[in-house]
Design a protein around this motif. Sequence first.
Motif, PDB file in Angstrom:
ATOM      1  N   HIS A  42       0.711  -1.262   0.012  1.00 51.00           N
ATOM      2  CA  HIS A  42       0.322   0.053  -0.147  1.00 51.00           C
ATOM      3  C   HIS A  42       0.640   1.356   0.121  1.00 51.00           C
ATOM      4  O   HIS A  42       0.723   2.407  -0.396  1.00 51.00           O
ATOM      5  CB  HIS A  42      -0.697  -0.158   1.415  1.00 51.00           C
ATOM      6  N   ASN A  43       1.542   1.599   0.677  1.00 52.24           N
ATOM      7  CA  ASN A  43       3.416   2.494   0.504  1.00 52.24           C
ATOM      8  C   ASN A  43       3.773   1.757  -0.630  1.00 52.24           C
ATOM      9  O   ASN A  43       5.058   2.757  -0.001  1.00 52.24           O
ATOM     10  CB  ASN A  43       3.760   2.432   2.031  1.00 52.24           C
ATOM     11  N   CYS A  44       3.889   1.536  -1.209  1.00 51.82           N
ATOM     12  CA  CYS A  44       5.333   1.268  -2.141  1.00 51.82           C
ATOM     13  C   CYS A  44       5.757   2.265  -3.089  1.00 51.82           C
ATOM     14  O   CYS A  44       6.789   2.485  -3.585  1.00 51.82           O
ATOM     15  CB  CYS A  44       4.792   0.058  -3.439  1.00 51.82           C
ATOM     16  N   LYS A  45       4.712   2.973  -3.057  1.00 55.42           N
ATOM     17  CA  LYS A  45       5.237   4.448  -3.868  1.00 55.42           C
ATOM     18  C   LYS A  45       6.528   5.050  -3.082  1.00 55.42           C
ATOM     19  O   LYS A  45       7.246   6.145  -3.490  1.00 55.42           O
ATOM     20  CB  LYS A  45       4.031   5.691  -3.605  1.00 55.42           C
ATOM     21  N   LYS A  46       6.678   5.331  -1.229  1.00 51.49           N
ATOM     22  CA  LYS A  46       7.621   5.602  -1.172  1.00 51.49           C
ATOM     23  C   LYS A  46       8.372   4.162  -0.402  1.00 51.49           C
ATOM     24  O   LYS A  46       9.272   4.518   1.198  1.00 51.49           O
ATOM     25  CB  LYS A  46       7.164   6.545   0.444  1.00 51.49           C
ATOM     26  N   LEU A  47       8.393   3.402  -0.398  1.00 55.86           N
ATOM     27  CA  LEU A  47       9.369   2.343  -1.123  1.00 55.86           C
ATOM     28  C   LEU A  47      10.937   2.638  -0.565  1.00 55.86           C
ATOM     29  O   LEU A  47      11.626   3.794  -0.850  1.00 55.86           O
ATOM     30  CB  LEU A  47      10.125   1.489  -1.699  1.00 55.86           C
ATOM     31  N   PHE A  55      10.229  -6.637   3.035  1.00 55.17           N
ATOM     32  CA  PHE A  55       8.701  -7.187   2.081  1.00 55.17           C
ATOM     33  C   PHE A  55       9.340  -8.924   0.967  1.00 55.17           C
ATOM     34  O   PHE A  55       8.278  -9.941   1.392  1.00 55.17           O
ATOM     35  CB  PHE A  55       8.661  -6.726   0.608  1.00 55.17           C
ATOM     36  N   ASN A  56      10.921  -9.110   1.045  1.00 55.83           N
ATOM     37  CA  ASN A  56      10.975 -10.585   0.953  1.00 55.83           C
ATOM     38  C   ASN A  56      10.995 -11.361   2.131  1.00 55.83           C
ATOM     39  O   ASN A  56      10.751 -12.518   1.517  1.00 55.83           O
ATOM     40  CB  ASN A  56      12.311 -10.232   0.251  1.00 55.83           C
ATOM     41  N   LEU A  57      12.115 -10.565   2.828  1.00 58.72           N
ATOM     42  CA  LEU A  57      11.360 -11.823   4.211  1.00 58.72           C
ATOM     43  C   LEU A  57       9.930 -12.153   4.597  1.00 58.72           C
ATOM     44  O   LEU A  57       9.706 -13.325   4.540  1.00 58.72           O
ATOM     45  CB  LEU A  57      12.098 -11.042   5.645  1.00 58.72           C
ATOM     46  N   GLY A  58       9.050 -11.661   4.582  1.00 60.71           N
ATOM     47  CA  GLY A  58       7.458 -11.508   4.780  1.00 60.71           C
ATOM     48  C   GLY A  58       6.710 -13.167   3.575  1.00 60.71           C
ATOM     49  O   GLY A  58       6.248 -13.644   3.208  1.00 60.71           O
ATOM     50  N   LEU A  59       7.670 -12.299   2.404  1.00 60.86           N
ATOM     51  CA  LEU A  59       7.074 -13.678   1.162  1.00 60.86           C
ATOM     52  C   LEU A  59       8.100 -14.953   1.268  1.00 60.86           C
ATOM     53  O   LEU A  59       7.514 -15.558   0.696  1.00 60.86           O
ATOM     54  CB  LEU A  59       7.866 -12.938   0.213  1.00 60.86           C
ATOM     55  N   ALA A  60       9.124 -14.925   1.741  1.00 59.21           N
ATOM     56  CA  ALA A  60       9.447 -15.883   2.384  1.00 59.21           C
ATOM     57  C   ALA A  60       8.963 -16.817   3.691  1.00 59.21           C
ATOM     58  O   ALA A  60       8.499 -18.376   3.233  1.00 59.21           O
ATOM     59  CB  ALA A  60      11.358 -15.582   2.635  1.00 59.21           C
ATOM     60  N   ASP A  61       8.506 -16.290   4.493  1.00 55.72           N
ATOM     61  CA  ASP A  61       6.914 -16.847   5.092  1.00 55.72           C
ATOM     62  C   ASP A  61       6.044 -17.045   5.229  1.00 55.72           C
ATOM     63  O   ASP A  61       5.325 -18.221   5.110  1.00 55.72           O
ATOM     64  CB  ASP A  61       6.749 -15.709   6.264  1.00 55.72           C
ATOM     65  N   VAL A  62       5.295 -16.291   3.938  1.00 56.14           N
ATOM     66  CA  VAL A  62       4.079 -17.004   3.282  1.00 56.14           C
ATOM     67  C   VAL A  62       4.205 -17.857   2.348  1.00 56.14           C
ATOM     68  O   VAL A  62       3.270 -19.265   2.135  1.00 56.14           O
ATOM     69  CB  VAL A  62       3.636 -15.164   3.020  1.00 56.14           C
ATOM     70  N   GLU A 278       7.945   3.986  10.900  1.00 51.90           N
ATOM     71  CA  GLU A 278       7.231   4.993  11.821  1.00 51.90           C
ATOM     72  C   GLU A 278       5.730   4.518  12.470  1.00 51.90           C
ATOM     73  O   GLU A 278       5.219   4.677  13.583  1.00 51.90           O
ATOM     74  CB  GLU A 278       7.236   6.319  12.166  1.00 51.90           C
ATOM     75  N   ASN A 279       4.951   4.625  11.534  1.00 52.03           N
ATOM     76  CA  ASN A 279       3.795   4.371  11.482  1.00 52.03           C
ATOM     77  C   ASN A 279       2.787   3.246  11.646  1.00 52.03           C
ATOM     78  O   ASN A 279       1.758   2.670  12.392  1.00 52.03           O
ATOM     79  CB  ASN A 279       2.587   4.709  10.155  1.00 52.03           C
ATOM     80  N   ILE A 280       3.615   2.090  11.550  1.00 53.68           N
ATOM     81  CA  ILE A 280       2.843   0.853  12.025  1.00 53.68           C
ATOM     82  C   ILE A 280       2.465   0.684  13.463  1.00 53.68           C
ATOM     83  O   ILE A 280       1.292  -0.132  13.254  1.00 53.68           O
ATOM     84  CB  ILE A 280       4.072  -0.388  11.271  1.00 53.68           C
ATOM     85  N   PRO A 281       3.148   0.579  14.196  1.00 52.35           N
ATOM     86  CA  PRO A 281       3.231   0.838  15.590  1.00 52.35           C
ATOM     87  C   PRO A 281       1.734   1.527  15.965  1.00 52.35           C
ATOM     88  O   PRO A 281       0.933   0.398  16.401  1.00 52.35           O
ATOM     89  CB  PRO A 281       4.244   1.315  16.624  1.00 52.35           C
ATOM     90  N   ALA A 282       1.260   2.593  15.521  1.00 50.27           N
ATOM     91  CA  ALA A 282      -0.536   2.863  15.618  1.00 50.27           C
ATOM     92  C   ALA A 282      -0.952   2.252  14.617  1.00 50.27           C
ATOM     93  O   ALA A 282      -2.263   1.841  15.628  1.00 50.27           O
ATOM     94  CB  ALA A 282       0.025   4.683  15.457  1.00 50.27           C
TER      95      ALA A 282
END
Length: 320
Positions: A42-47, A55-62, A278-282
């Motif tokens: 969703h926030n790939c524009k400010k990657l 992202f690759n870490l999460g992809l390996a998990d899935v 920084e926005n993820i915890p909230a």
Amino acid sequence: MNKSSCTRVSFDFTHTFLAPVYILVFVVGLLANGWGLKYLLHNCKKLKIINVFVFNLGLADVLYLLTLPPLMGSKLIFGEVFCKITRFCFNLNLYGSIGFLTCISVYRYLAIVHPMRVMGRITVLHSVGISVLVWLLTCSSAKRLETSLGCYDTTSKIYVEDYLKYSLGWTLTGFCIPFLIALGCYGHVIVVLCRTNTTDKVLKQRSLRLLFILILLYSICYISYHVLKNLNLWSRVLSKQRQCRKWFDAVYIAHQISRGLVCLNSALNPLVYLHGEENIPAQLRQLLLRARGTFRRLFLSISNSVPVAQTADEEIISLH
């Protein structure tokens, strides 16, 4: 103590213990990784550079989590082909996770300890190239492991001596070296931050949490698995040589437990997401509040639908 053969723990223990672990890891891991990947897309524009590794870490998990449901039963019903795919995905996730965690550690080290040398020189394109390299290396290694293992957790009795040597070599290159690199990076970061009085306190706290997460992941998931896997292989070598020891059964049970613990990395890795933005915890707190509200409403609706219990007199009458 020498015997013609060594009695081992029933293999039913493996299915009894691992099935509930697989269910827990599948549910928690899929929800956490799915939410994390959705946020990053969703926030790939400010990657950012580090988010490529996350992202690759999460992809390996899935990829690994999707192979767990058929393993939750007592028997594998999809045949040898699916079994080999599962072993391949397991090794891909295991060493891919270690690789991407190491990349995250090195990047944070460079960004904090050597910011002037890194800023502007390392780009998102570089991180994409490094991620492709990690995938190629882990796929090649996972394919070799899957070819040598077949559908065994380790290998057959015939090749156990050779596989022990191979396992020790891969433990050194695929686990010990990346672990020491990551530990050294975060250790140096903490030393630098503690010596610098002008450093932002929030940055110090975040780095300390990341170091704690790293140690947690490696201690619970990776260290125990590799140590006990090699010990179990050694016990099989001794057993093949008609040598039996009292610790064989304990090592076997501990190894099966470590197989469940190493799967937890797919559920614990999303903790890294908490520090990518920084926005993820909230947003995570809001998500947890919504989930709690949903479960509360569901519980109330179920409670209201349950018929009122009979009184004591009515129960006595009904008994007669």
